[in-house]
Design a protein around this motif. Sequence first.
Motif: not given
Length: 341
Positions: A313-340
């Motif tokens: 139960a204590v570790a579950f938020p970490i798992v939730k964070s992993a799925v959340t970033f995969l689905n919701n975090m912007a890509t370099f292209k969508s955020a107009n951020v320069s890549e390395a």
Amino acid sequence: MIPAISKELIADLQEKIDFKTKPIGALGTLETIAKQIGEIQNTLNPVISKPTILVFAGDHGVVKNNAVSPYPQEVTQQMVFNFLNGGAAINVFCKQNDINLHIIDAGVNADFENTPGLLHHKIDFGTKDYAAEKAMTSAQFELALETGKKIIRKIYSEGTNIVGFGEMGIGNTSSASLLMSYFTNTPIEKCVGKGTGLNDEGVVKKAEILRKVYNLHTVSSAEEALTAFGGFEIVMMCGAMLEAATLQMTLLIDGFIVTSALLAAYAIDKNIIDYCIFAHTSGEQGHEKMLSFLQAKPLLNLGMRLGEGSGAAVAFPIVKSAVTFLNNMATFKSANVSEAE
């Protein structure tokens, strides 16, 4: 039979992770979890649906005649009522993290007839004393294993796709130690820990008792090990784990006792390991050795050794964070951020 995880999307999942607005690998273990759950669900857009923790409760006949626990057997019954009344650690953590919680009477030495809120699946009023005979009959083993599978099918039909496992049962660290010794080929003395609070002298005495138990029984398979040494709650968990992986659910593995059930399930079907996320390293001394045997990397090490599924139960938020970033975090292209470069 547990299906092997499809590897078709590994490259695509890795690409999706790598092109988020971050340096490659910068989210560490979160990236590993995101990829694993994507692989389990065979999708680039995994979801967590109705997370659930199952707490299996059962008593062990060995405690009636042998000094393996400082607590009396009645504590199992009392803690079941505590779970049902919302007062235990697992209740608090599940409420905090919006996790469904079910308490199962797998074999408590108490009459819970008409007790609301409890899942009634009692195999018997505790196991037999395995210092004198096998913990259960073959028929009881088969019933407990199938009952665990049935419980999983029920929550799966209601929409759950991630399940954590917990347990309660005075004496169950003794069963877990015996199972660990058998499945990992580790001397029993290196498997035995303090359990619910034995002192050093008590641990030595417990190891002596369990050495005699181990030598009493002839065991040559996972099924025989569970029948000789198991608790009804441990066998039920083993069946539940096997069914959850068969249905391609994600399994959250808690501590020492839960991992002993997984050792049995792993001996039955090696594919189960790919569906498991290991929540934490328990403070019980044998757990780290179990994890090493399974080549598992737990998410947390907080010195917890409570059981109940509390680490999951204590570790579950970490798992939730992993799925959340995969689905919701912007890509370099969508955020107009320069890549390395």
